[in-house]
Design a protein around this motif. Structure first.
Motif, mmCIF file in Angstrom:
data_model
loop_
_atom_site.group_PDB
_atom_site.id
_atom_site.type_symbol
_atom_site.label_atom_id
_atom_site.label_comp_id
_atom_site.label_asym_id
_atom_site.label_seq_id
_atom_site.Cartn_x
_atom_site.Cartn_y
_atom_site.Cartn_z
ATOM 1 N N ASP A 1 48.132 22.040 39.269
ATOM 2 C CA ASP A 1 48.984 21.040 38.625
ATOM 3 C C ASP A 1 48.119 20.143 37.739
ATOM 4 O OD1 ASP A 1 50.702 18.977 37.904
ATOM 5 O OD2 ASP A 1 51.645 18.873 39.873
ATOM 6 N N THR A 2 48.461 20.040 36.472
ATOM 7 C CA THR A 2 47.652 19.233 35.549
ATOM 8 C C THR A 2 47.647 17.755 35.915
ATOM 9 O OG1 THR A 2 49.555 19.053 34.047
ATOM 10 C CG2 THR A 2 47.981 20.820 33.605
ATOM 11 N N ALA A 3 48.639 17.301 36.684
ATOM 12 C CA ALA A 3 48.704 15.888 37.074
ATOM 13 C C ALA A 3 47.962 15.611 38.382
ATOM 14 C CB ALA A 3 50.162 15.456 37.221
ATOM 15 N N GLU A 4 47.407 16.640 39.017
ATOM 16 C CA GLU A 4 46.726 16.457 40.306
ATOM 17 C C GLU A 4 45.415 15.699 40.132
ATOM 18 O OE1 GLU A 4 45.967 15.893 43.738
ATOM 19 O OE2 GLU A 4 47.601 17.341 43.687
ATOM 20 N N THR A 5 45.257 14.646 40.920
ATOM 21 C CA THR A 5 44.027 13.846 40.867
ATOM 22 C C THR A 5 43.234 13.942 42.166
ATOM 23 O OG1 THR A 5 45.163 11.874 41.692
ATOM 24 C CG2 THR A 5 45.072 12.175 39.296
ATOM 25 N N GLY A 6 43.798 14.599 43.180
ATOM 26 C CA GLY A 6 43.182 14.588 44.501
ATOM 27 C C GLY A 6 41.885 15.350 44.597
ATOM 28 N N TRP A 7 41.778 16.481 43.899
ATOM 29 C CA TRP A 7 40.566 17.284 44.025
ATOM 30 C C TRP A 7 39.656 17.047 42.832
ATOM 31 C CZ3 TRP A 7 36.921 19.122 46.581
ATOM 32 C CH2 TRP A 7 36.039 20.058 46.058
ATOM 33 N N ASP A 8 38.494 16.494 43.099
ATOM 34 C CA ASP A 8 37.457 16.314 42.083
ATOM 35 C C ASP A 8 36.197 16.967 42.630
ATOM 36 O OD1 ASP A 8 35.614 15.593 40.217
ATOM 37 O OD2 ASP A 8 35.944 13.435 40.389
ATOM 38 N N PRO A 9 35.749 18.062 42.005
ATOM 39 C CA PRO A 9 34.587 18.763 42.553
ATOM 40 C C PRO A 9 33.279 18.003 42.449
ATOM 41 C CG PRO A 9 35.212 19.699 40.444
ATOM 42 C CD PRO A 9 36.277 18.701 40.808
ATOM 43 N N VAL A 10 33.228 16.993 41.564
ATOM 44 C CA VAL A 10 31.994 16.235 41.373
ATOM 45 C C VAL A 10 32.070 14.984 42.240
ATOM 46 C CG1 VAL A 10 30.512 15.042 39.731
ATOM 47 C CG2 VAL A 10 31.721 17.126 39.036
ATOM 48 N N GLU A 11 31.184 14.921 43.233
ATOM 49 C CA GLU A 11 31.259 13.850 44.230
ATOM 50 C C GLU A 11 30.605 12.549 43.798
ATOM 51 O OE1 GLU A 11 31.179 15.385 48.546
ATOM 52 O OE2 GLU A 11 29.465 16.273 47.541
ATOM 53 N N ASP A 12 29.612 12.628 42.938
ATOM 54 C CA ASP A 12 28.836 11.429 42.631
ATOM 55 C C ASP A 12 28.433 11.445 41.164
ATOM 56 O OD1 ASP A 12 26.668 13.243 42.431
ATOM 57 O OD2 ASP A 12 26.258 13.030 44.566
ATOM 58 N N LEU A 13 27.549 10.540 40.799
ATOM 59 C CA LEU A 13 27.149 10.404 39.403
ATOM 60 C C LEU A 13 26.216 11.504 38.921
ATOM 61 C CD1 LEU A 13 26.607 6.533 39.292
ATOM 62 C CD2 LEU A 13 28.601 7.841 38.541
ATOM 63 N N SER A 14 25.803 12.398 39.816
ATOM 64 C CA SER A 14 24.895 13.481 39.419
ATOM 65 C C SER A 14 25.572 14.470 38.476
ATOM 66 C CB SER A 14 24.397 14.244 40.653
ATOM 67 O OG SER A 14 25.458 14.988 41.241
ATOM 68 N N GLY A 15 26.895 14.554 38.545
ATOM 69 C CA GLY A 15 27.612 15.523 37.735
ATOM 70 C C GLY A 15 27.594 16.927 38.314
ATOM 71 N N ILE A 16 27.021 17.091 39.505
ATOM 72 C CA ILE A 16 26.920 18.405 40.138
ATOM 73 C C ILE A 16 28.120 18.598 41.056
ATOM 74 C CG2 ILE A 16 25.553 19.854 41.699
ATOM 75 C CD1 ILE A 16 23.081 18.324 40.697
ATOM 76 N N ALA A 17 28.765 19.745 40.937
ATOM 77 C CA ALA A 17 29.942 20.030 41.756
ATOM 78 C C ALA A 17 29.544 20.257 43.209
ATOM 79 C CB ALA A 17 30.667 21.263 41.210
ATOM 80 N N TRP A 18 30.438 19.867 44.125
ATOM 81 C CA TRP A 18 30.227 20.105 45.553
ATOM 82 C C TRP A 18 30.251 21.604 45.826
ATOM 83 C CZ3 TRP A 18 33.665 22.589 48.837
ATOM 84 C CH2 TRP A 18 33.313 22.587 50.187
ATOM 85 N N ASN A 19 29.385 22.052 46.733
ATOM 86 C CA ASN A 19 29.344 23.448 47.145
ATOM 87 C C ASN A 19 29.301 23.525 48.664
ATOM 88 O OD1 ASN A 19 28.958 24.845 44.510
ATOM 89 N ND2 ASN A 19 27.110 23.597 44.461
ATOM 90 N N PRO A 20 30.063 24.449 49.256
ATOM 91 C CA PRO A 20 29.932 24.653 50.702
ATOM 92 C C PRO A 20 28.659 25.429 50.999
ATOM 93 C CG PRO A 20 31.476 26.231 49.802
ATOM 94 C CD PRO A 20 31.073 25.318 48.671
ATOM 95 N N GLN A 21 28.189 25.376 52.217
ATOM 96 C CA GLN A 21 26.980 26.100 52.589
ATOM 97 C C GLN A 21 27.179 27.603 52.362
ATOM 98 O OE1 GLN A 21 25.545 25.202 56.483
ATOM 99 N NE2 GLN A 21 23.896 26.691 56.401
ATOM 100 N N GLY A 22 26.226 28.213 51.672
ATOM 101 C CA GLY A 22 26.237 29.654 51.475
ATOM 102 C C GLY A 22 27.068 30.149 50.312
ATOM 103 N N ALA A 23 27.655 29.247 49.542
ATOM 104 C CA ALA A 23 28.473 29.661 48.401
ATOM 105 C C ALA A 23 28.379 28.606 47.316
ATOM 106 C CB ALA A 23 29.921 29.873 48.817
ATOM 107 N N ARG A 24 28.886 28.928 46.155
ATOM 108 C CA ARG A 24 28.944 27.952 45.063
ATOM 109 C C ARG A 24 30.378 27.885 44.562
ATOM 110 N NH1 ARG A 24 28.894 30.705 40.053
ATOM 111 N NH2 ARG A 24 28.413 32.916 40.341
ATOM 112 N N THR A 25 30.789 26.707 44.150
ATOM 113 C CA THR A 25 32.154 26.530 43.673
ATOM 114 C C THR A 25 32.214 26.649 42.161
ATOM 115 O OG1 THR A 25 31.854 24.128 43.643
ATOM 116 C CG2 THR A 25 32.875 25.096 45.605
#
Length: 199
Positions: free
Chosen positions: A22-46
Motif C-alpha cells: 500500500d503506497t500509504a503504508e508508513t508502518g514498515w521502514d527498513p532503515v532503522e537509523d541515520l546510517s541509511g542501512i536497511a535492517w537485515n535478519p541474521q543470515g539473510a539480507r533484505t
C-alpha cells in the motif's frame, strides 16, 4: 586494503524481499537509523520494495524472484478483520477488487509457502497477538499473493512467500516489530547460497 576487499566481495546471503504494497503504508521502514542501512535478519539480507499499483508491483516482485539469490518474499499490509496480526495462508483467484478471476485457467486457490505456524509463534513471542487465517481479503495483498504464487515455475525449489497483515490501528512500532519477527523466522529456513569458485 581490507575494507576494499570487503566491498568487492559479493554478498552471499540469501535475499528476502519485503514489500509494503500500500503506497500509504508508513508502518514498515527498513532503515532503522541515520546510517541509511536497511535492517537485515541474521543470515539473510533484505531487499525493500516500495508500494505501487498492483500490476506494477506484481511485475517488480516477479522479476526479483527470478533472481536465484532471492529466496523469500514477505508482503506487508493491513487487515480490517479484528485487532490482531494475521498471517494469510492462502489467496483466491480474484482480481484486486475481489470481483472476477484474475486467471481464467489458474487454480481457484494458491497456498502460501512461508512457515506460517512458526511466524505466528514468533509474533506471539514478540508480544503481538497473531493468528493464521485461510480467509482472503479483497485487496492488493490477496491479489499479489495469488499472482506471485501462481506464477512460480513448476519443478523448482519454491521460495518462501507469505502475507503479513497488521491490524488497521497498529502503531508503526508494532508493524516494525511484526515485520522483523516474520522476516527473521523466514530467514531461519533459508539455505546459504552456494559459494562461487574461481578457476
Amino acid at each position: 586494503m581490507l575494507d576494499n576487499q570487503a566491498e568487492a566481495t559479493p554478498d552471499r546471503r540469501p535475499a528476502i524481499v519485503i514489500c509494503a504494497y500500500d503506497t500509504a503504508e508508513t508502518g514498515w521502514d527498513p532503515v532503522e537509523d541515520l546510517s541509511g542501512i536497511a535492517w537485515n535478519p541474521q543470515g539473510a539480507r533484505t531487499v525493500p520494495v516500495n508500494g505501487a499499483d498492483p500490476e506494477t508491483l506484481a511485475l517488480t516482485l516477479e522479476n526479483h524472484l527470478r533472481d536465484r539469490n532471492c529466496r523469500a518474499l514477505l508482503l506487508v499490509g493491513r487487515t480490517l478483520q479484528g485487532d490482531s496480526f494475521r498471517v494469510q495462508m492462502r489467496a483466491e483467484n480474484r482480481l484486486s477488487d475481489g470481483t472476477g478471476r484474475q486467471d481464467d485457467t489458474g487454480p481457484g486457490l494458491a497456498r502460501a509457502t512461508a512457515p506460517v505456524a512458526e511466524i505466528v509463534r514468533a509474533l506471539n513471542e514478540a508480544g503481538l497477538a497473531a493468528s493464521a487465517s485461510s480467509e482472503s481479503e479483497a485487496d492488493a495483498g490477496s491479489y499479489l499473493l495469488y499472482r506471485i504464487l501462481s506464477s512460480l515455475p513448476d519443478g523448482t525449489d519454491s521460495p518462501a512467500i507469505g502475507l503479513l497483515r497488521a491490524p488497521a490501528a497498529s502503531s508503526d512500532a508494532s508493524v516494525q516489530r511484526g515485520v522483523k519477527a516474520a522476516a527473521a523466522t523466514m530467514a531461519r529456513h533459508l539455505s546459504p547460497l552456494p559459494r562461487r569458485h574461481l578457476y
